[in-house]
Write an enzyme that holds these catalytic residues in place. Structure first.
Site, PDB file in Angstrom:
ATOM      1  N   CYS A   2       0.850  -1.194   0.000  1.00  0.00           N
ATOM      2  CA  CYS A   2       0.000   0.000   0.000  1.00  0.00           C
ATOM      3  C   CYS A   2       0.887   1.247   0.000  1.00  0.00           C
ATOM      4  CB  CYS A   2      -0.948   0.082   1.179  1.00  0.00           C
ATOM      5  SG  CYS A   2      -2.098  -1.288   1.269  1.00  0.00           S
ATOM      6  N   ARG A  27       3.439   0.059  -5.084  1.00  0.00           N
ATOM      7  CA  ARG A  27       3.166  -0.486  -3.751  1.00  0.00           C
ATOM      8  C   ARG A  27       1.904  -1.335  -3.724  1.00  0.00           C
ATOM      9  NH1 ARG A  27       6.682   1.286   0.604  1.00  0.00           N
ATOM     10  NH2 ARG A  27       5.059   0.362   1.818  1.00  0.00           N
ATOM     11  N   TRP A  77      -2.922  -2.525  -1.758  1.00  0.00           N
ATOM     12  CA  TRP A  77      -2.666  -3.951  -2.011  1.00  0.00           C
ATOM     13  C   TRP A  77      -3.542  -4.664  -0.989  1.00  0.00           C
ATOM     14  CZ3 TRP A  77      -0.921  -8.351   0.473  1.00  0.00           C
ATOM     15  CH2 TRP A  77      -0.509  -9.398  -0.345  1.00  0.00           C
ATOM     16  N   ASN A 103      -1.678   1.351   6.145  1.00  0.00           N
ATOM     17  CA  ASN A 103      -0.835   0.293   5.611  1.00  0.00           C
ATOM     18  C   ASN A 103      -0.583  -0.655   6.781  1.00  0.00           C
ATOM     19  OD1 ASN A 103       0.946  -1.093   4.043  1.00  0.00           O
ATOM     20  ND2 ASN A 103       2.436   0.557   3.832  1.00  0.00           N
ATOM     21  N   GLY A 104      -0.906  -1.925   6.644  1.00  0.00           N
ATOM     22  CA  GLY A 104      -0.704  -2.857   7.760  1.00  0.00           C
ATOM     23  C   GLY A 104      -1.956  -3.694   7.975  1.00  0.00           C
ATOM     24  N   GLU A 490      17.421 -16.847  -9.116  1.00  0.00           N
ATOM     25  CA  GLU A 490      16.981 -15.491  -9.460  1.00  0.00           C
ATOM     26  C   GLU A 490      16.421 -15.452 -10.893  1.00  0.00           C
ATOM     27  OE1 GLU A 490      16.283 -12.953  -7.902  1.00  0.00           O
ATOM     28  OE2 GLU A 490      16.406 -11.281  -9.302  1.00  0.00           O
ATOM     29  N   LYS A 494      12.671 -14.222 -11.687  1.00  0.00           N
ATOM     30  CA  LYS A 494      12.346 -13.162 -12.656  1.00  0.00           C
ATOM     31  C   LYS A 494      11.357 -13.701 -13.690  1.00  0.00           C
ATOM     32  CE  LYS A 494      13.393 -10.307 -10.974  1.00  0.00           C
ATOM     33  NZ  LYS A 494      14.120 -10.171  -9.758  1.00  0.00           N
ATOM     34  N   GLU A 497       7.755 -14.200 -12.014  1.00  0.00           N
ATOM     35  CA  GLU A 497       7.006 -13.003 -11.594  1.00  0.00           C
ATOM     36  C   GLU A 497       6.695 -12.079 -12.761  1.00  0.00           C
ATOM     37  OE1 GLU A 497       9.083 -10.677  -8.629  1.00  0.00           O
ATOM     38  OE2 GLU A 497      10.962 -10.861  -9.695  1.00  0.00           O
ATOM     39  N   HIS A 513      17.837 -36.260  -8.477  1.00  0.00           N
ATOM     40  CA  HIS A 513      17.109 -36.714  -7.288  1.00  0.00           C
ATOM     41  C   HIS A 513      15.627 -36.387  -7.383  1.00  0.00           C
ATOM     42  CE1 HIS A 513      20.888 -37.710  -5.269  1.00  0.00           C
ATOM     43  NE2 HIS A 513      21.344 -36.665  -5.933  1.00  0.00           N
ATOM     44  N   LYS A 612       5.816  -3.869  -4.493  1.00  0.00           N
ATOM     45  CA  LYS A 612       7.279  -3.705  -4.436  1.00  0.00           C
ATOM     46  C   LYS A 612       7.847  -3.980  -3.044  1.00  0.00           C
ATOM     47  CE  LYS A 612      11.249  -2.161  -6.105  1.00  0.00           C
ATOM     48  NZ  LYS A 612      11.918  -3.212  -6.866  1.00  0.00           N
TER      49      LYS A 612
HETATM   50  C1  F6R Z   1      11.608  -9.857  -6.770  1.00  0.00           C
HETATM   51  C2  F6R Z   1      11.620  -8.874  -5.724  1.00  0.00           C
HETATM   52  C3  F6R Z   1      11.338  -9.333  -4.344  1.00  0.00           C
HETATM   53  C4  F6R Z   1      12.195  -8.553  -3.327  1.00  0.00           C
HETATM   54  C5  F6R Z   1      11.796  -8.955  -1.897  1.00  0.00           C
HETATM   55  C6  F6R Z   1      12.667  -8.271  -0.866  1.00  0.00           C
HETATM   56  O1  F6R Z   1      11.931  -9.298  -8.008  1.00  0.00           O
HETATM   57  O2  F6R Z   1      11.824  -7.709  -5.963  1.00  0.00           O
HETATM   58  O3  F6R Z   1      11.546 -10.695  -4.214  1.00  0.00           O
HETATM   59  O4  F6R Z   1      13.533  -8.839  -3.562  1.00  0.00           O
HETATM   60  O5  F6R Z   1      10.469  -8.590  -1.685  1.00  0.00           O
HETATM   61  O6  F6R Z   1      12.593  -6.887  -0.950  1.00  0.00           O
HETATM   62  P1  F6R Z   1      13.660  -5.956  -0.268  1.00  0.00           P
HETATM   63  O7  F6R Z   1      14.936  -6.116  -0.985  1.00  0.00           O
HETATM   64  O8  F6R Z   1      13.099  -4.568  -0.398  1.00  0.00           O
HETATM   65  O9  F6R Z   1      13.760  -6.400   1.158  1.00  0.00           O
END
Ligand code: F6R
Length: 617
Positions: A2, A27, A77, A103-104, A490, A494, A497, A513, A612
């Site tokens: 949010c 957000r 969100w 937010n929360g 990673e 990517k 997502e 395995h 984010k």
């Molecule tokens: C994936 C992504 C998330 C963040 C995770 C941690 O592309 O961006 O997996 O890496 O939410 O976020 P931070 O780094 O802000 O703690």
């Protein structure tokens, strides 16, 4: 999760709030809304809509809001209550003269709602948030001003919260509160105007002078400035605004279609800036100036534990490799959300390194609290100056990636790896594990990476073809060994997502395995097979997949003709020193995920269901 924005000052609030919401849309994008205190007086005017900011813009276009110089905005969100107009923030109490954004999660909202309903409050939404508006209204009705009413209300709430409120009883005033780790409340100091936001990004167009609320702090703003208090009613100590050096221009997409592409392409500059912030080549010197009270612990600790979530956890996994290889210290990584509940065994002998680009991820902050309670010294790797991880940790290594707006991280991944490399070098140096010549070599190696990554980004040969192949696939396996394992994880993250293709990152040695049962002509594998990624072992994995009619896209070092011939397709990375191969290997995987998502018509900057910064558990 949010986004929150509040404004009070001499300008019209609505355009500032709406622009702020667009800056905060990463957000959450389930709904958006604003509330204004009309200049002519009277109840707050509220406009809110399900969906993205464009829907709210259209609603306000059809039914304009009154002139107002004070207001709040929110992009949601959803947690409690589906995305809908009614559940969108801002929320009001029964009398409509109090309005809040939040937010929360109010963990005791069901009991509060029952109690408030008994006292005659009527609810209009299914949200936990609305209970806060009704409690605040009651606290104002019993004679409190808005700040005192907020303090009284916060005392009733269970869980972590960030709240901002207005009331028509105090025109020109907004009050914010932070309890726990539901997200930041950043106070922006303008010329004759003040702002509050969940993120720096929304404040930078107006000011670079900001203060972050600490846990259990409240702030009251009017156009003249801010006053701070703690939840127990005492004046808050030392809340001084600081000037952040972030460039508001980095909040623009520029010539790019998406923030994500811009941020992938910015990696050479982000790496160069991070390098410049942490070391010099001539003389070869580390300049980790923010280690603070953690510095003496680098010499004393017996092991390192790195924690993070998502992409930052993958960076931490590369960091483990650095601490072991360079500093020869036992090192391990843990998912912060698992670590915090496991009653981990640690104390002052363990250096805890948290990695978080936002510095506000709730699981990371909770893990840091556990570490602090155990007496472990802590360093955070962070891209957001002033954020909560930098306040909780004993020291910080800052990355200088600039704002990252794409929901999927890219440049903060590579810069976090660079920062971990610097921290491992510093640890090795103070422990006498590295000679001056070795240090100089490592520094030169990292200094060369921005240009190498820049060259990689100049040509996307082969990626469009691979993306076209993956456009219609349902599943992809990503395999890596050693330092390439975090890159496989990673790369898979990517891919899933951004493109919603199911992708699994796996340790290549684990393939036999179980996962090998999945291999058939419809289930392609991306194999990380750079020169340092235990190449010969990966060659065997590729042979085994090909023998079962599986398709392989190999990520190989330029000139590795044997592997190029063995795989169905190959993407090349330039030869780089072993420890820095992860930085080069992730680049084609970022672009591949991007191109696959683009080919599938996905919303790259705002993938479905994601936000984010994850501030709820
Ligand atoms: C994936 C992504 C998330 C963040 C995770 C941690 O592309 O961006 O997996 O890496 O939410 O976020 P931070 O780094 O802000 O703690």
């Amino acid at each position: 999760m949010c986004g929150i924005i509040a404004y009070t000052g001499s300008r019209q609030a609505a355009p500032i709030l709406l622009a702020g919401l667009r800056d905060l849309e990463y957000r959450g994008y389930d709904s958006a809304g604003v509330a204004l205190l009309p200049e002519s007086g009277g109840e707050p005017a509220v406009a809110k809509r399900r969906g993205k900011i464009a829907e709210l813009d259209a609603a306000i276009g059809a039914e304009p809001l009154p002139p107002a110089r004070t207001g709040i905005g929110h992009t949601r969100w959803a947690t409690h209550g589906a995305p809908s107009d009614a559940n969108a923030h801002p929320h009001t109490g029964s009398g409509n003269d109090v309005v809040i954004v939040h937010n929360g999660i109010v963990e005791n909202y069901a009991a509060l709602r029952a109690e408030l309903s008994e006292r005659g409050h009527a609810f209009e939404s299914e949200t936990d948030t609305e209970t806060i508006a009704h409690l605040l209204e009651e606290a104002l009705d019993s004679g409190n001003d808005l700040l005192a009413a907020m303090r009284e209300t916060c005392a009733r709430l269970a869980g972590s919260q960030a709240i901002v409120a207005l009331t028509s009883r105090e025109p020109g005033v907004a009050v914010g509160a932070r309890i726990g780790h539901a997200g930041a409340v950043v106070v922006g100091y303008g010329e004759g105007e003040m702002l509050l936001s969940s993120d720096l990004a929304a404040l930078l167009p107006h000011t670079r002078d900001v203060a972050f609320l600490a846990d259990r702090q409240l702030v009251r703003i009017d156009e003249r400035g801010a006053t701070y208090e703690t939840l127990d009613g005492s004046a808050a100590a030392e809340v001084e605004p600081r000037t952040v050096s972030l460039d508001p221009a980095s909040a623009d997409k520029g010539a790019y279609d998406t923030y994500m592409l811009k941020e992938i392409m910015e990696q050479p500059a982000a790496l160069a800036d991070t390098f410049g912030g942490l070391m010099t080549v001539e003389p070869a010197r580390l300049t980790l100036d923010d280690l603070g009270e953690a510095r003496p612990w680098l010499e004393r600790v017996e092991r390192v534990l790195l924690v993070g979530m998502g992409t930052s956890l993958h960076a931490a996994m590369v960091g483990r490799w650095y601490f072991e290889q360079i500093a020869r210290l036992p090192a391990d990584t843990d998912n912060a959300s698992e670590f915090r509940y496991r009653e981990p065994v640690l104390g002052p002998e363990t250096l805890v390194v948290s990695v978080s680009q936002s510095g506000e991820t709730v699981d990371v902050l909770e893990a840091m609290n556990v570490a602090r309670a155990s007496g472990a010294p802590q360093i955070t790797i962070c891209n957001t100056p002033g954020s909560q991880t930098t306040r909780v940790a004993d020291g910080a290594v800052h990355t200088y990636a600039g704002l990252e707006r794409g929901v999927a991280s890219s440049k903060t991944f590579t810069t976090s790896i660079a920062a971990l490399f610097a921290l491992a070098l510093e640890t090795a140096r103070v422990r006498g594990r590295i000679s001056d010549d070795e240090l100089a070599r490592h520094v030169r190696d990292l200094a060369a990476m921005p240009e190498i990554v820049g060259r990689q980004l100049e040509s996307f040969d082969g990626i469009a073809k691979a993306a076209d192949r993956f456009r219609t696939t349902q599943h992809i396996l990503f395999l890596g060994r050693g330092p390439a394992l975090p890159i496989a994880l990673e790369g898979a993250l990517k891919m899933k997502e951004l493109s919603y293709v199911h992708a699994e990152g796996y340790a290549a040695g684990e393939m036999k395995h179980g996962p090998i049962a999945l291999i058939d002509p419809t289930f392609p594998t991306v194999a990380l097979a750079g020169q340092h990624a235990l190449r010969s072992k990966i060659v065997s994995n590729i042979e085994q997949i090909r023998a079962r009619d599986g398709e392989v896209l190999a990520i190989v070092t330029e000139g590795d003709d044997e592997l190029i011939a063995l795989a169905n397709e190959a993407l090349t990375v330039p030869p780089v020193p072993a420890l820095l191969e992860p930085l080069a290997a992730i680049v084609p995987l970022q672009v591949l995920a991007y191109a696959t998502a683009d080919a599938r018509g996905c919303d790259i900057d705002q993938p479905r269901n994601l936000a984010k910064t994850v501030t709820v558990e």
